[in-house]
Design a protein around this motif. Structure first.
Motif, mmCIF file in Angstrom:
data_model
loop_
_atom_site.group_PDB
_atom_site.id
_atom_site.type_symbol
_atom_site.label_atom_id
_atom_site.label_comp_id
_atom_site.label_asym_id
_atom_site.label_seq_id
_atom_site.Cartn_x
_atom_site.Cartn_y
_atom_site.Cartn_z
ATOM 1 N N LEU A 1 0.798 -1.215 0.000
ATOM 2 C CA LEU A 1 0.000 0.000 0.000
ATOM 3 C C LEU A 1 0.835 1.271 0.000
ATOM 4 O O LEU A 1 0.468 2.277 -0.611
ATOM 5 C CB LEU A 1 -0.920 -0.010 1.235
ATOM 6 C CG LEU A 1 -1.968 1.090 1.378
ATOM 7 C CD1 LEU A 1 -2.964 1.029 0.224
ATOM 8 C CD2 LEU A 1 -2.689 0.957 2.715
ATOM 9 N N ILE A 2 1.983 1.235 0.683
ATOM 10 C CA ILE A 2 2.745 2.461 0.933
ATOM 11 C C ILE A 2 3.891 2.663 -0.041
ATOM 12 O O ILE A 2 4.138 3.780 -0.500
ATOM 13 C CB ILE A 2 3.280 2.465 2.386
ATOM 14 C CG1 ILE A 2 2.108 2.370 3.366
ATOM 15 C CG2 ILE A 2 4.128 3.705 2.648
ATOM 16 C CD1 ILE A 2 1.065 3.447 3.218
ATOM 17 N N THR A 3 4.642 1.624 -0.360
ATOM 18 C CA THR A 3 5.801 1.783 -1.248
ATOM 19 C C THR A 3 5.343 2.324 -2.600
ATOM 20 O O THR A 3 4.414 1.803 -3.214
ATOM 21 C CB THR A 3 6.528 0.445 -1.421
ATOM 22 O OG1 THR A 3 6.942 -0.029 -0.133
ATOM 23 C CG2 THR A 3 7.758 0.609 -2.312
ATOM 24 N N HIS A 4 6.003 3.378 -3.064
ATOM 25 C CA HIS A 4 5.572 4.046 -4.290
ATOM 26 C C HIS A 4 6.753 4.759 -4.928
ATOM 27 O O HIS A 4 7.793 4.964 -4.303
ATOM 28 C CB HIS A 4 4.461 5.052 -3.982
ATOM 29 C CG HIS A 4 4.889 6.121 -3.015
ATOM 30 N ND1 HIS A 4 5.030 5.888 -1.658
ATOM 31 C CD2 HIS A 4 5.213 7.426 -3.203
ATOM 32 C CE1 HIS A 4 5.416 7.001 -1.054
ATOM 33 N NE2 HIS A 4 5.541 7.944 -1.969
ATOM 34 N N ASP A 5 6.592 5.115 -6.177
ATOM 35 C CA ASP A 5 7.633 5.826 -6.915
ATOM 36 C C ASP A 5 7.278 7.304 -7.021
ATOM 37 O O ASP A 5 6.110 7.671 -7.186
ATOM 38 C CB ASP A 5 7.785 5.239 -8.323
ATOM 39 C CG ASP A 5 8.292 3.806 -8.309
ATOM 40 O OD1 ASP A 5 9.073 3.474 -7.387
ATOM 41 O OD2 ASP A 5 7.911 3.027 -9.194
ATOM 42 N N VAL A 6 8.313 8.140 -6.904
ATOM 43 C CA VAL A 6 8.153 9.572 -7.121
ATOM 44 C C VAL A 6 9.189 10.009 -8.147
ATOM 45 O O VAL A 6 10.126 9.273 -8.462
ATOM 46 C CB VAL A 6 8.328 10.369 -5.804
ATOM 47 C CG1 VAL A 6 7.268 9.985 -4.791
ATOM 48 C CG2 VAL A 6 9.725 10.169 -5.217
ATOM 49 N N ASP B 1 3.707 17.261 -8.188
ATOM 50 C CA ASP B 1 4.785 17.254 -9.167
ATOM 51 C C ASP B 1 5.610 15.980 -9.062
ATOM 52 O O ASP B 1 5.986 15.375 -10.066
ATOM 53 C CB ASP B 1 5.680 18.479 -8.978
ATOM 54 C CG ASP B 1 4.964 19.771 -9.334
ATOM 55 O OD1 ASP B 1 4.026 19.706 -10.152
ATOM 56 O OD2 ASP B 1 5.328 20.824 -8.789
ATOM 57 N N GLU B 2 5.898 15.565 -7.831
ATOM 58 C CA GLU B 2 6.683 14.350 -7.638
ATOM 59 C C GLU B 2 5.889 13.098 -7.987
ATOM 60 O O GLU B 2 6.455 12.074 -8.348
ATOM 61 C CB GLU B 2 7.175 14.274 -6.193
ATOM 62 C CG GLU B 2 8.175 15.351 -5.840
ATOM 63 C CD GLU B 2 8.667 15.249 -4.412
ATOM 64 O OE1 GLU B 2 8.253 14.304 -3.709
ATOM 65 O OE2 GLU B 2 9.459 16.122 -4.003
ATOM 66 N N TYR B 3 4.559 13.178 -7.866
ATOM 67 C CA TYR B 3 3.707 12.037 -8.167
ATOM 68 C C TYR B 3 3.267 12.030 -9.635
ATOM 69 O O TYR B 3 2.456 11.224 -10.051
ATOM 70 C CB TYR B 3 2.467 12.052 -7.276
ATOM 71 C CG TYR B 3 2.679 11.466 -5.904
ATOM 72 C CD1 TYR B 3 1.963 10.355 -5.497
ATOM 73 C CD2 TYR B 3 3.579 12.020 -5.015
ATOM 74 C CE1 TYR B 3 2.134 9.814 -4.237
ATOM 75 C CE2 TYR B 3 3.774 11.493 -3.761
ATOM 76 C CZ TYR B 3 3.045 10.390 -3.375
ATOM 77 O OH TYR B 3 3.234 9.851 -2.123
ATOM 78 N N ASP B 4 3.795 12.963 -10.411
ATOM 79 C CA ASP B 4 3.436 13.064 -11.823
ATOM 80 C C ASP B 4 1.944 13.322 -11.995
ATOM 81 O O ASP B 4 1.312 12.807 -12.921
ATOM 82 C CB ASP B 4 3.845 11.789 -12.582
ATOM 83 C CG ASP B 4 4.045 12.062 -14.080
ATOM 84 O OD1 ASP B 4 4.262 13.227 -14.427
ATOM 85 O OD2 ASP B 4 3.970 11.097 -14.867
ATOM 86 N N ASP B 5 1.386 14.114 -11.063
ATOM 87 C CA ASP B 5 -0.032 14.479 -11.120
ATOM 88 C C ASP B 5 -0.174 15.981 -11.376
ATOM 89 O O ASP B 5 -0.939 16.684 -10.736
ATOM 90 C CB ASP B 5 -0.726 14.138 -9.788
ATOM 91 C CG ASP B 5 -0.874 12.649 -9.576
ATOM 92 O OD1 ASP B 5 -0.814 11.906 -10.569
ATOM 93 O OD2 ASP B 5 -1.037 12.240 -8.414
#
Length: 352
Positions: free
Chosen positions: A278-283, A306-310
């Motif tokens: 659930l928590i591990t993610h890419d920025v 910006d870091e989440y490409d949103d």
């Protein structure tokens, strides 16, 4: 604002915890002159005050008691969140800050998806739409901060004393901590943010002899916020209003936010599998050449579009009750990855 059951729980949690007076000294983190672990003195918090840092001039004398009280408030809020989640007495606040479809959602079931969207537009889903595994995950995060075992009973919450031994690995630093070089930090950073957590410090900064330790820098702005007792004595609950707002924010709430980031504390044997899922993610962050580079974050983060490409989505960040709730509307999984969702859930539970 505080209901009768909450008033009773607050009183019990506060009186029975004896949070920062353990009977025996345990090992605590880092001496900045040697970068090695040192014994805790008299069972108190480890607080380093950088007397050479001009940014904290004028607040050093009050820093130690204020941080101690704020740290206690953080654990009390976490402990109360555990109790109310166990009693399922959270009055829609879980849905406001964490609502999410089940982990094994049937992507082919268009009717269920449509129903879910209608319920969100109407102000939130009912209990049947909440994934119990994710809700249990949130509870384990608060249990870890509170020093409560997840399998405990509601009675245990009021009788278990002391804090999570992992908190012995935390150093509070008033002003900049020696050896921490943060290229993102500047004067504006300290003026905007109340605190910053540095974890994995052996790997990242060659400080100490273990990555189980962490350093929480408390910036000058943090001391602009009251402690819980200050609000009761000087404002009273009615002055806070009905809606979640900055009036409810305390120094302890900021400390709680930073503790949520600390994966050594909040990732536990009970939640490790779902934590990774659930928590591990890419920025995506710019490197020295301005090129976006992908990084993997294995901790509860601070959302940044910006870091989440949103880049086309609002809100720009996950700070504050409105932005935290908007993450639930946009992408429920981001709400679990954003530390301020946990902070505002606990703050709202405490004051409502």
């Amino acid at each position: 604002m505080l209901s009768t059951i909450r008033l009773s729980l607050v009183a019990c949690v506060t009186l029975t915890s004896l949070l920062f007076h353990p009977t025996t000294a345990r090992v605590i983190p880092i001496d900045p002159t040697t970068n090695q672990l040192v014994p805790r003195a008299n069972g108190q918090l480890n607080i380093y005050i950088n007397t050479a840092d001009p940014s904290v001039a004028g607040i050093r004398n009050d820093a130690r008691p204020r941080i101690t009280e704020g740290a206690k408030d953080a654990v009390i809020m976490a402990r109360l969140a555990c109790a109310l989640m166990m009693l399922e007495n959270y009055e829609g606040l879980y849905e406001r800050y964490f609502e999410s479809p089940p982990l094994n959602d049937d992507e082919d079931n268009d009717d269920e998806d449509d129903d879910q969207e209608e319920e969100e537009d109407g102000g939130g889903q009912d209990e049947a739409g909440v994934d119990p595994a994710r809700k249990q995950f949130v509870q384990t995060v608060f249990c870890a901060i509170a020093g409560i075992t997840p399998e405990c009973s509601i009675n245990d919450i009021f009788t278990q004393r002391g804090t999570n031994p992992k908190l012995d690995g935390l150093t509070y630093s008033v002003g900049k901590y020696p050896g921490i070089e943060d290229h993102d930090r500047n004067f504006e950073h300290d003026a905007v943010y109340a605190a910053t957590l540095y974890q994995d410090i052996l790997t990242e900064y060659n400080i100490g002899n273990t990555d189980d330790a962490a350093i929480m820098e408390i910036h000058r702005r943090a001391f602009d916020f009251p402690n819980i007792e200050d609000i009761f004595e000087n404002r009273g609950c009615q002055a806070l209003g009905a809606a979640d707002s900055g009036l409810m924010t305390t120094l302890g709430a900021h400390i709680l936010h930073e503790l949520v980031h600390w994966h050594h504390l909040t990732r536990t044997p009970e939640n490790g599998h779902i934590y990774n899922q659930l928590i591990t993610h890419d920025v995506y962050k710019p490197n020295e050449n301005g090129e976006e580079v992908e990084e993997t974050h294995d901790y509860i983060d601070d959302y940044d579009r910006d870091e989440y490409d949103d880049k086309d989505l609002d809100p720009p960040d996950g700070y504050g009750p409105q932005h935290a709730h908007q993450l639930v509307v946009n992408d429920e999984q981001d709400s679990f990855r954003n530390a301020d969702n946990y902070r505002w859930f606990a703050v709202s539970l405490y004051w409502h």
